[in-house]
Structure formats: C-alpha cells, structure tokens
Design an enzyme around this catalytic site. Sequence first.
Site, mmCIF file in Angstrom:
data_model
loop_
_atom_site.group_PDB
_atom_site.id
_atom_site.type_symbol
_atom_site.label_atom_id
_atom_site.label_comp_id
_atom_site.label_asym_id
_atom_site.label_seq_id
_atom_site.Cartn_x
_atom_site.Cartn_y
_atom_site.Cartn_z
ATOM 1 N N CYS A 1 58.957 -5.741 60.462
ATOM 2 C CA CYS A 1 57.671 -5.662 60.393
ATOM 3 C C CYS A 1 57.169 -4.416 59.449
ATOM 4 O O CYS A 1 58.106 -3.582 59.209
ATOM 5 C CB CYS A 1 56.879 -5.856 61.567
ATOM 6 S SG CYS A 1 57.271 -4.600 62.743
ATOM 7 N N CYS B 1 58.167 -1.205 61.045
ATOM 8 C CA CYS B 1 59.727 -0.713 60.599
ATOM 9 C C CYS B 1 59.466 0.297 59.856
ATOM 10 O O CYS B 1 60.291 1.518 59.757
ATOM 11 C CB CYS B 1 60.477 -1.969 60.724
ATOM 12 S SG CYS B 1 60.536 -2.785 62.135
ATOM 13 N N ASP C 1 43.792 7.141 20.625
ATOM 14 C CA ASP C 1 44.193 7.825 19.624
ATOM 15 C C ASP C 1 43.896 7.077 18.376
ATOM 16 O O ASP C 1 44.038 5.829 18.503
ATOM 17 C CB ASP C 1 45.583 8.338 19.827
ATOM 18 C CG ASP C 1 46.272 9.081 18.538
ATOM 19 O OD1 ASP C 1 45.465 9.926 18.150
ATOM 20 O OD2 ASP C 1 47.181 8.478 18.020
ATOM 21 N N ASP D 1 50.255 6.985 21.245
ATOM 22 C CA ASP D 1 51.518 6.982 20.882
ATOM 23 C C ASP D 1 52.590 8.249 20.664
ATOM 24 O O ASP D 1 53.863 7.895 20.472
ATOM 25 C CB ASP D 1 51.717 5.900 19.496
ATOM 26 C CG ASP D 1 51.261 6.647 18.333
ATOM 27 O OD1 ASP D 1 51.969 6.470 17.391
ATOM 28 O OD2 ASP D 1 50.280 7.330 18.417
ATOM 29 N N ASP E 1 50.091 13.346 21.854
ATOM 30 C CA ASP E 1 49.094 12.783 22.672
ATOM 31 C C ASP E 1 49.413 12.860 23.980
ATOM 32 O O ASP E 1 48.795 12.595 25.077
ATOM 33 C CB ASP E 1 49.144 11.229 22.637
ATOM 34 C CG ASP E 1 48.608 10.738 21.151
ATOM 35 O OD1 ASP E 1 47.532 11.539 20.726
ATOM 36 O OD2 ASP E 1 49.314 9.917 20.603
#
Length: 744
Positions: free
Chosen positions: A15, A18, A431, A631, A635
């Site tokens: 459960c 646990c 960007d 990318d 950035d």
Amino acid sequence: MSFQKSIFRISGMHCASCAVNIENSLKNKKGIVSIAVNYANEKAHVEFDDSLIKSDEIKKIINDIGYRSELQSAVELLHEHDHAEYEKNLDKIRSIFLFSLVFGLPILYMAMAGMLGFPMPEISSKSFVIVQFILTTVIIIINFPLYVSGYKSIFKKMPNMDSLIAVGTLAAYLYSLVISVFVFVLPSYKIDNLYFESAALILIFISLGKYLEALTKGKTSEAVKQLISLQAKEATVIRNGKEMRILVSDVRVGEIIIVKPGEKIPVDGLVIDGYSGVDEKAITGESIPVEKKKGSRVIGSTINKTGIIRFKVEKMGKNTMLAQIVKIVEEAIGSKAPIQKLADKVSLYFVPAVFAVAVLAFFVWIILGATFSFALTAFVSVLIIACPCALGLATPTAVMMGTGLAAKNGILIKSSDALEKAQKISTVVFDKTGTLTKGKPVVTDVIPIAKSVDSNDILSLAASIEKNSEHPLAEAIVNKAQNDHVELFKIYSFRAVPGKGVKGNYNNKLILLGTRLLMSENKINFLALDDKIKKLEFEGKTVVALAQNNEILGLIAVADTLKNNARDAIAMIKKMGKKTVIITGDNQRVANAIAREVGIDSVFSEVLPQEKAMQIKKLQLGGELVAMVGDGINDSPALAQSDLGIALGAGTDIVIETGDIVLVNNDLRSVVSAIKISSYTFSKIKQNLFWAFLYNMIGIPIAAGILYPFTGWLLSPALAAAAMAFSSVSVVTNSLLMKYYKNK
C-alpha cells in the site's frame, strides 16, 4: 563529492503507507540526497553520496524493515529481468487467490445455502464448526505472507494495509475459535455468531483485489514495455569484407551495418552510403518517413522503408537514443509530483488513524450496550474497508500513463514536477533562430557601400572572418562564398563578440562584421545607411555590416525561414489562452517581422544570450508562469530560469540537461501536445484522488456502524473487503483509460 543515482526494485509493498515507510527510513540517513518510492511500479529512486553511504547499505536498510530490495542494473539489461520478476510475482499472487477461492467456496456455500434456499447436507453443528475451522485455517496459512508482513510492520512501528487486514481477520478468527472451543467443552453452550466465513471471505476478496491490482498496475507501464520491445534483435554487419548476421549485443561502435527495406535499424549511427525513407514514428511520433542520405543520422529501432542504406555505428547499448528515452521516462515515473505530497502525508498517518477509529468503534458499541460480536463486526469492518492503496495509486499510475502517452508522441517529460507545471503555464517564450525558424539562414543580399569594392570582395572578406565562427549566420555567409567560388583569406586575432558579431585582422587592418551595436562601440558611423538597413529588416532579414578600420565596406542581408507548423503551433497556444513571446538577439524590426508572420503577441529583441534569463525573470516577477522553448547552448540559462524549460531534441542528440521537457521530433506543435497531455493527466489524478478520499471518508464511518441507528444495517466484514478491493482497482482502471487518449 560524487552523487550517484540508483534504482532499487522493491517487493513486498502492499500500500501507499509502505512506500512512505521506506522513504522515512532512508531520508534521514547520512549521505541520502533524495528518495522517491513509487508504489505503482515498485521501485525506489535514490540519489546518494557514494562516499558516505553505499548501495548495499541502502539495500540492507530497506530489507531490515520488512521488504526485499534489489539494485537495478543497466537500462538495456534490466527490463527482461523486470518483466520476469513481474510475471513471477503475478503468478504467486494469482496462486494465492485461486487456492484461497478453492478452499473458500465450500465455506461460502455453507454460509449462504440456507439464506438462498440451496440444498444443504444434514450435518451436526459441531461438524459444521469443524469444517469451517479447517477450511479457514488453510486459507490463513495460504495467505501467511500477509500476516508476516502485517505483524512485522506493527513491530517496526510502521503499520501498513497488511497490518489492518492481519489484525482484523485474526481477531475474527480467534474469536470464532474461542466460541468453537466453548461449543465442544460446554455441551449446553449455544453457538453465537461465528466469523470463520468472514475471515475466509475477507482473505479471498483481498487476494482477488491484490491480483487485479497487480494485473492493472502492470499495464500502466505498457508504454515503457512497448519502447523496449522496439529493439532489434539482430543486425547485418560487414566484417572482413563479408556480410554477417549477428546479435545486436555483439555489434561494436565503428562497424558498418547494412539495413535493407523493411528491416529495423538496430542502433544509432551515421549514413555513409545509400538513400531511403525511414519511419521514425515509434521514437519521434512523426508519421511521415524521414529522408536519409549520406551524412544523415539514423536512430536505432526505427524502420527502413524504401532503399538500402549503410551506416557507421556511433552509439550502442545505454547510449542509444531509445535507451535514453527509456531512462528519461523511467526517471519521470520514479519522481513525485507536488500534488502527491498530500496523499503521502495522509498515508503516513492513515493506518494508525484507522486502528484508532476501529478501536473507538468497538468500545463505543460496547458502552452503548451492543453485544461483543456486534462490536467486533464494526471493529473488523473498519480495519478491512480502509484502503490506503487507492490513495497511493492515484497519482503514480496516472503519471506512468501520462509520461508514456507523451513518449509515444515524441515528447520526453523528465519529471512528474514538469508534467504538473506544464498545465499551469501562462506564457510561452520562444527563441527565434533554430526554434521558430529552421536555423539555416541563407544570404539574400550582398550590397557594396565603399566605391573600392564589389559584392565578391564583400563576400570574400566576410566569409574569411566568419569561417572561424559557429554562428548560423556565419555558416550562411561561408556557404554563399563557397557556392560563388570566391577566394578566402587568412584572418588573424579572430574574436567573437557574443550577440554583436566578430572581429579580426587582415593585412594589419581591423575587420569588423556585425550589428549596429558593434559598429557604435567601435565609433563607426553608419547613420547614412539606416534607411537601407531598415528596409531590409522590415522584410524580416538580418543585416550585418562589414567594416575595415573606420570605414563600412558593405552590407550582407541574411534571411531564415520559418519552421513547418510554427504558425499552427502559435495559433493553438493562443487558442488555449496562453500569451506568446519571442526573444532574440536580432534587432526590433527583424523580430517584429517574424512575430507578425507567426502571430506572436510580444517581442524581446536585441537581447544578448546572457540577458535572456533576466527577461524570463521579469515576466515571472510580473506574475507569469513561464515556459521557455529553445534549442541552443545559448538558451540554457533561460531554460533553467523558466518555470518549465522545453528543449528541442534535434535528432539523436537527446541528452539535453537543461530542459524539463524534450521534444524529440522538433515539431513546435508538440508544445501544445505537452500542455494538453499534462492537463489530461492531472484531471485523471484529481479524479483518482477525489474517489480515493471519498471512498475512505464514506466507507470508514459506514463500517463503524454510523448508519445502524437509522437503518438497522451494519456492514459485514466480507462486504467491506470486497469494497476495499474494488476501490484500488477502480483507481487504476481510471488511469488505464488514458491509453485511449487521442493527440489531436
């Protein structure tokens, strides 16, 4: 200081409490940096300082509190073992249920025959008691692991669901045993309520619930299993001038592999010969085959469709893109969403609270004058109906399905936290170069200004200095020079000026190539060219000036084209009510031209790489929850500063550290998909948590007998067990319905 991340497979969890118990046992140990235990897939993700605590010590701590743990091996080896372990565990749970059912059916028949008018053999009351006692005892022995777990948890002061069931059923069994002894010792003793059948039926329903739960839990990791199943088993490799068919595990980096039409590409590599279209849908979510020719990179586990290609192996095993995807998905599954903290906190106190309610219900009914058997019924029913499992499964099962859904669509979500944040984003910042645009600009205009030079002279000198730069504009200028076959010169003292341009020396003269800002800083007057530059910039072109000493020699205009689907992506984001922003180092006019073309709301232009993060912070200070889509390396600060960093995958280069989400397919519409999948996942989590809390809030008082004074009805322990089993299965089933989600 060496921080290490390891995954431990854990068996014996029953459960949510646990999972919380394991976390609490580890989190305060010296050397543990972070710990997240996932009850749904039975794994613990542990980050620790290897110099202070070893993996064997972590394993021992988990084992000492009553669970069994095993360190997970490398990604490409573990899944077959995981699947075998899962099947072995499922067989064990299934066997416990079936054996319990076989021995329990006679008890059920004996208990229900009279009520339903079924025929019943003539047996004495003593024989009836003996049969029930024997069959129930066998069922308890079959379910003995539950009692070991339950009582071990109590002694460790970490009670779990098994503790509730063990105490409840054993109380019913021992009470019935005492009554049975009285029947045999005292001939005149009248049989009171016996609970043998209740104890037996509880264990049958509990074992059925555990089996159904294990079955459905296994299906929530279907997405990861499907990813693993994509792996090719064999490859055709060239060795000693001959084609050989070998196992993929025997392939070595640097070898040449041949892939024919219809075959799977076995590993990642670089095409050296041939031409084909490759179906990369399973990895990137892109349905249209991708053109592959010499110089193209191929991804392992994708399908070659048309021609024969030969490629050089670049990555194997855990370094392949597929292995990295599996690793990211598994880490996301292992992480915890902030919304789960509430369920974990409740689970921590849930079992002790249920024990308290059960004891309280027992004594309240005794004080009110109820019989011992009546009070015992309420006590057992409260213990049995309470279900921390539903709370523990509500979030992780939905997260497992959500991250799997995203992976199928070429979206890698690195953590549950990122999955939760995506739905809350109010502003999406893009960007420009390489993100909204293709990042491969071309030279459109070369304009001589000085009378002493022509366009070839301008291009020759500009390309000579730019060949030392890695900027996309530099690549465009160098490509133009090569195509026009102009002569290049040796440039000395080259230096890049980030966000402004480049400088160097030729024939002992200072050469500058860059923006207005670079010219201004070097005291070069270009005001006379302002109208010419503005006209080009209004057309969406980036203009750089070439200067020698203090004289401008000419202008070069470069244009970048928009990515496919950029307009669609922006339109869909705005339709969702999100603000859109473009951030670029380009000047205002170029940025505005791009913004007009795609329909973006706001523009931050002439922003240096190191200033992008500051612009993100300004938006955040204004109350916006910001996602940054980028990318490039430049950035990274902005991605890290944003609330949600979304990195474009760019082919096989998948290990992007700064992004919270990676778009493998480079399709900007995937930003929309990520937000929608996040919203869908968290609507499921909220549904699951609502039903889990509601079930316990209603079920426990009913089991305690709150309705009895008004209806004369008291919930039987067997019915409580059936209801408890149903609650967990219903939560997992609700998460499983997510596989029917369609990404539009």
